[in-house]
Design an enzyme around this catalytic site. Structure first.
Site, PDB file in Angstrom:
ATOM      1  N   ARG A  50       0.866  -1.177   0.000  1.00 47.71           N
ATOM      2  CA  ARG A  50       0.000   0.000   0.000  1.00 47.71           C
ATOM      3  C   ARG A  50       0.906   1.231   0.000  1.00 47.71           C
ATOM      4  O   ARG A  50       1.267   1.759   1.048  1.00 47.71           O
ATOM      5  CB  ARG A  50      -0.928   0.004   1.214  1.00 47.71           C
ATOM      6  CG  ARG A  50      -1.932   1.157   1.213  1.00 47.71           C
ATOM      7  CD  ARG A  50      -2.842   1.095   2.443  1.00 47.71           C
ATOM      8  NE  ARG A  50      -3.878   2.099   2.394  1.00 47.71           N
ATOM      9  CZ  ARG A  50      -3.719   3.360   2.802  1.00 47.71           C
ATOM     10  NH1 ARG A  50      -2.557   3.746   3.310  1.00 47.71           N
ATOM     11  NH2 ARG A  50      -4.717   4.233   2.709  1.00 47.71           N
ATOM     12  N   SER A 122     -12.616  -3.366   0.226  1.00 43.85           N
ATOM     13  CA  SER A 122     -12.975  -2.801   1.530  1.00 43.85           C
ATOM     14  C   SER A 122     -14.467  -2.509   1.544  1.00 43.85           C
ATOM     15  O   SER A 122     -14.983  -1.864   0.624  1.00 43.85           O
ATOM     16  CB  SER A 122     -12.193  -1.510   1.792  1.00 43.85           C
ATOM     17  OG  SER A 122     -10.815  -1.763   1.879  1.00 43.85           O
ATOM     18  N   LYS A 151      -3.819   5.295   8.492  1.00 49.70           N
ATOM     19  CA  LYS A 151      -4.510   5.802   7.310  1.00 49.70           C
ATOM     20  C   LYS A 151      -5.116   7.165   7.611  1.00 49.70           C
ATOM     21  O   LYS A 151      -5.981   7.294   8.482  1.00 49.70           O
ATOM     22  CB  LYS A 151      -5.619   4.840   6.874  1.00 49.70           C
ATOM     23  CG  LYS A 151      -5.123   3.491   6.381  1.00 49.70           C
ATOM     24  CD  LYS A 151      -6.284   2.666   5.872  1.00 49.70           C
ATOM     25  CE  LYS A 151      -5.835   1.336   5.304  1.00 49.70           C
ATOM     26  NZ  LYS A 151      -6.968   0.553   4.769  1.00 49.70           N
TER      27      LYS A 151
END
Length: 227
Positions: A50, A122, A151
Protein backbone atom coordinates in the site's frame (compact mmCIF):
# COMPACT_ATOMS: atom_id res chain seq x y z
CA UNK A 1 -17.21 -26.13 -9.84
CA UNK A 2 -18.71 -25.73 -6.36
CA UNK A 3 -16.02 -27.98 -4.90
CA UNK A 4 -13.33 -25.84 -6.56
CA UNK A 5 -14.90 -22.68 -5.13
CA UNK A 6 -14.96 -24.20 -1.65
CA UNK A 7 -11.27 -25.10 -1.94
CA UNK A 8 -10.44 -21.57 -3.10
CA UNK A 9 -12.43 -20.07 -0.23
CA UNK A 10 -10.65 -22.30 2.28
CA UNK A 11 -7.25 -21.30 0.86
CA UNK A 12 -8.11 -17.59 0.94
CA UNK A 13 -9.19 -17.87 4.57
CA UNK A 14 -5.84 -19.43 5.44
CA UNK A 15 -3.97 -16.71 3.55
CA UNK A 16 -5.86 -13.96 5.39
CA UNK A 17 -4.93 -15.23 8.84
CA UNK A 18 -2.06 -12.78 9.35
CA UNK A 19 -2.19 -10.20 6.57
CA UNK A 20 0.61 -7.62 6.57
CA UNK A 21 0.06 -4.27 4.81
CA UNK A 22 2.95 -1.87 4.26
CA UNK A 23 4.38 0.86 2.08
CA UNK A 24 7.82 2.40 2.08
CA UNK A 25 6.58 5.26 4.29
CA UNK A 26 5.26 3.03 7.09
CA UNK A 27 8.56 1.81 8.53
CA UNK A 28 10.08 5.10 9.69
CA UNK A 29 13.87 4.99 9.53
CA UNK A 30 13.93 1.20 9.07
CA UNK A 31 14.61 -0.31 5.66
CA UNK A 32 11.14 -1.37 4.42
CA UNK A 33 12.49 -4.36 2.50
CA UNK A 34 14.26 -5.60 5.62
CA UNK A 35 11.05 -5.13 7.63
CA UNK A 36 9.11 -7.09 5.01
CA UNK A 37 11.62 -9.92 4.94
CA UNK A 38 11.60 -10.21 8.73
CA UNK A 39 7.78 -10.25 8.69
CA UNK A 40 7.77 -12.95 6.02
CA UNK A 41 10.36 -14.95 7.91
CA UNK A 42 8.20 -14.64 11.01
CA UNK A 43 5.22 -16.12 9.21
CA UNK A 44 2.83 -13.51 7.79
CA UNK A 45 0.41 -15.27 5.45
CA UNK A 46 -0.30 -12.50 2.94
CA UNK A 47 1.27 -9.16 2.02
CA UNK A 48 -0.29 -6.05 0.52
CA UNK A 49 1.80 -3.23 -0.89
CA UNK A 50 0.00 0.00 0.00
CA UNK A 51 2.23 2.76 -1.33
CA UNK A 52 0.28 5.88 -0.37
CA UNK A 53 0.69 9.06 1.66
CA UNK A 54 3.30 11.79 1.94
CA UNK A 55 6.66 10.87 0.37
CA UNK A 56 5.24 7.70 -1.20
CA UNK A 57 7.18 6.35 -4.15
CA UNK A 58 5.88 6.93 -7.67
CA UNK A 59 6.77 5.92 -11.22
CA UNK A 60 9.83 3.76 -11.78
CA UNK A 61 10.85 3.92 -8.12
CA UNK A 62 7.47 2.56 -7.05
CA UNK A 63 7.66 -0.24 -9.59
CA UNK A 64 11.21 -1.19 -8.54
CA UNK A 65 10.12 -1.29 -4.89
CA UNK A 66 7.05 -3.33 -5.78
CA UNK A 67 9.14 -5.85 -7.70
CA UNK A 68 11.57 -6.17 -4.79
CA UNK A 69 8.66 -6.80 -2.40
CA UNK A 70 7.17 -9.29 -4.84
CA UNK A 71 10.44 -11.21 -5.08
CA UNK A 72 10.58 -11.56 -1.30
CA UNK A 73 6.97 -12.75 -1.18
CA UNK A 74 7.64 -15.31 -3.89
CA UNK A 75 10.64 -16.61 -1.95
CA UNK A 76 8.42 -17.23 1.09
CA UNK A 77 5.45 -18.42 -1.01
CA UNK A 78 3.20 -15.64 0.29
CA UNK A 79 0.58 -13.92 -1.91
CA UNK A 80 1.60 -10.44 -3.09
CA UNK A 81 -1.32 -8.01 -3.36
CA UNK A 82 -1.20 -4.46 -4.72
CA UNK A 83 -3.45 -1.80 -3.22
CA UNK A 84 -5.44 0.20 -5.77
CA UNK A 85 -2.79 0.45 -8.52
CA UNK A 86 -4.26 -1.95 -11.09
CA UNK A 87 -1.82 -0.93 -13.83
CA UNK A 88 1.15 -1.81 -11.63
CA UNK A 89 -0.42 -5.09 -10.52
CA UNK A 90 -0.97 -6.15 -14.13
CA UNK A 91 2.47 -4.97 -15.27
CA UNK A 92 4.34 -7.06 -12.71
CA UNK A 93 1.84 -9.94 -12.60
CA UNK A 94 0.94 -9.51 -8.93
CA UNK A 95 -1.18 -12.17 -7.25
CA UNK A 96 -4.04 -9.75 -6.79
CA UNK A 97 -5.42 -6.29 -6.15
CA UNK A 98 -7.20 -4.72 -3.19
CA UNK A 99 -9.50 -1.74 -3.74
CA UNK A 100 -11.45 0.58 -1.49
CA UNK A 101 -14.81 2.17 -2.17
CA UNK A 102 -13.12 5.35 -3.43
CA UNK A 103 -10.78 3.51 -5.82
CA UNK A 104 -11.55 2.04 -9.25
CA UNK A 105 -14.78 0.02 -9.04
CA UNK A 106 -14.36 -3.60 -8.09
CA UNK A 107 -16.31 -4.76 -11.16
CA UNK A 108 -13.87 -3.03 -13.51
CA UNK A 109 -10.89 -4.31 -11.54
CA UNK A 110 -12.18 -7.89 -11.73
CA UNK A 111 -12.61 -7.53 -15.48
CA UNK A 112 -9.09 -6.16 -15.88
CA UNK A 113 -7.20 -8.64 -13.71
CA UNK A 114 -9.19 -11.72 -14.69
CA UNK A 115 -10.93 -14.38 -12.63
CA UNK A 116 -7.76 -16.17 -11.50
CA UNK A 117 -6.27 -13.24 -9.57
CA UNK A 118 -7.19 -12.38 -5.98
CA UNK A 119 -9.59 -9.46 -5.59
CA UNK A 120 -10.07 -7.85 -2.18
CA UNK A 121 -12.57 -5.08 -1.49
CA UNK A 122 -12.98 -2.80 1.53
CA UNK A 123 -16.60 -2.73 2.68
CA UNK A 124 -18.41 -0.79 5.38
CA UNK A 125 -22.02 -1.96 5.18
CA UNK A 126 -24.21 -4.74 3.80
CA UNK A 127 -24.87 -3.10 0.44
CA UNK A 128 -21.13 -2.84 -0.21
CA UNK A 129 -20.76 -6.45 0.92
CA UNK A 130 -23.42 -7.60 -1.55
CA UNK A 131 -21.76 -5.61 -4.34
CA UNK A 132 -18.41 -7.24 -3.55
CA UNK A 133 -20.00 -10.69 -3.66
CA UNK A 134 -21.70 -9.89 -6.96
CA UNK A 135 -18.46 -8.94 -8.73
CA UNK A 136 -16.67 -12.04 -7.44
CA UNK A 137 -14.44 -10.59 -4.72
CA UNK A 138 -12.32 -13.24 -3.04
CA UNK A 139 -12.40 -11.52 0.33
CA UNK A 140 -13.49 -8.29 1.99
CA UNK A 141 -11.71 -6.04 4.45
CA UNK A 142 -13.70 -4.44 7.29
CA UNK A 143 -12.71 -1.65 9.64
CA UNK A 144 -11.23 0.29 11.15
CA UNK A 145 -11.96 -2.03 14.05
CA UNK A 146 -10.02 0.20 16.46
CA UNK A 147 -8.55 3.68 16.29
CA UNK A 148 -5.72 3.79 13.76
CA UNK A 149 -3.11 6.33 12.74
CA UNK A 150 -1.89 4.39 9.69
CA UNK A 151 -4.51 5.80 7.31
CA UNK A 152 -5.21 9.51 7.06
CA UNK A 153 -8.48 8.77 5.25
CA UNK A 154 -9.71 6.10 7.66
CA UNK A 155 -13.45 5.82 8.25
CA UNK A 156 -14.94 6.10 11.77
CA UNK A 157 -14.16 3.20 14.10
CA UNK A 158 -16.61 0.36 13.47
CA UNK A 159 -15.68 -2.19 16.12
CA UNK A 160 -16.50 -5.83 15.44
CA UNK A 161 -20.30 -5.59 15.13
CA UNK A 162 -20.31 -5.43 11.31
CA UNK A 163 -17.87 -8.32 11.05
CA UNK A 164 -20.10 -10.42 13.27
CA UNK A 165 -23.22 -9.50 11.29
CA UNK A 166 -21.71 -10.06 7.84
CA UNK A 167 -19.93 -13.30 8.77
CA UNK A 168 -23.25 -14.62 10.03
CA UNK A 169 -25.22 -13.57 6.95
CA UNK A 170 -22.57 -14.45 4.37
CA UNK A 171 -20.36 -17.19 5.89
CA UNK A 172 -18.83 -18.13 2.53
CA UNK A 173 -17.19 -14.72 2.11
CA UNK A 174 -13.78 -14.50 3.83
CA UNK A 175 -13.44 -11.38 5.99
CA UNK A 176 -10.29 -9.74 7.29
CA UNK A 177 -10.44 -7.11 10.04
CA UNK A 178 -8.22 -4.04 9.88
CA UNK A 179 -7.45 -0.95 11.92
CA UNK A 180 -5.48 -0.52 15.13
CA UNK A 181 -5.07 -4.28 15.63
CA UNK A 182 -2.35 -5.51 17.98
CA UNK A 183 -1.42 -8.76 19.72
CA UNK A 184 -3.37 -7.51 22.74
CA UNK A 185 -6.67 -6.81 20.98
CA UNK A 186 -7.02 -9.10 17.95
CA UNK A 187 -9.05 -11.86 19.63
CA UNK A 188 -12.48 -10.15 19.40
CA UNK A 189 -11.95 -9.77 15.64
CA UNK A 190 -11.59 -13.52 15.12
CA UNK A 191 -14.33 -14.27 17.63
CA UNK A 192 -16.65 -12.05 15.58
CA UNK A 193 -16.12 -14.28 12.56
CA UNK A 194 -13.17 -12.80 10.67
CA UNK A 195 -10.82 -15.24 8.95
CA UNK A 196 -7.85 -13.10 9.91
CA UNK A 197 -6.45 -9.73 10.81
CA UNK A 198 -4.65 -7.07 8.77
CA UNK A 199 -1.72 -5.37 10.43
CA UNK A 200 0.14 -2.22 9.44
CA UNK A 201 1.76 -0.27 12.28
CA UNK A 202 2.08 -3.07 14.84
CA UNK A 203 4.51 -4.82 12.49
CA UNK A 204 5.87 -2.02 10.28
CA UNK A 205 6.83 0.13 13.28
CA UNK A 206 7.98 -2.71 15.52
CA UNK A 207 11.51 -2.67 16.92
CA UNK A 208 11.77 -6.33 15.93
CA UNK A 209 9.21 -7.24 13.21
CA UNK A 210 10.16 -10.92 13.31
CA UNK A 211 9.48 -11.25 17.04
CA UNK A 212 6.24 -9.28 16.71
CA UNK A 213 4.99 -11.57 13.95
CA UNK A 214 5.93 -14.66 15.95
CA UNK A 215 3.89 -13.32 18.88
CA UNK A 216 0.93 -12.84 16.57
CA UNK A 217 1.33 -16.33 15.12
CA UNK A 218 1.47 -18.00 18.51
CA UNK A 219 -1.51 -16.03 19.84
CA UNK A 220 -3.59 -16.62 16.71
CA UNK A 221 -2.80 -20.34 16.73
CA UNK A 222 -4.02 -20.59 20.30
CA UNK A 223 -7.17 -18.68 19.43
CA UNK A 224 -7.93 -20.81 16.36
CA UNK A 225 -7.21 -24.05 18.25
CA UNK A 226 -9.50 -23.09 21.12
CA UNK A 227 -12.42 -21.98 18.90
Amino acid sequence: MQRRKRRQCSLIKQQLQLYFIMGSVNTGVSDPLKVLEEALRGGVTCFQLREKGNNALVGNEKRAFAEACQTLCQHYNVPFIVNDDVELAIAINADGVHVGQDDETAAIVRERIGKDKILGVSVHNESEMLAAIKVGADYVGMGPVYITSSKADAKPVSGTALIQQMSSLYPAMPIVGIGGITVANFEPVLEAGASGVSIISAIASAIDPYITVRRFKIAISKEVFSS
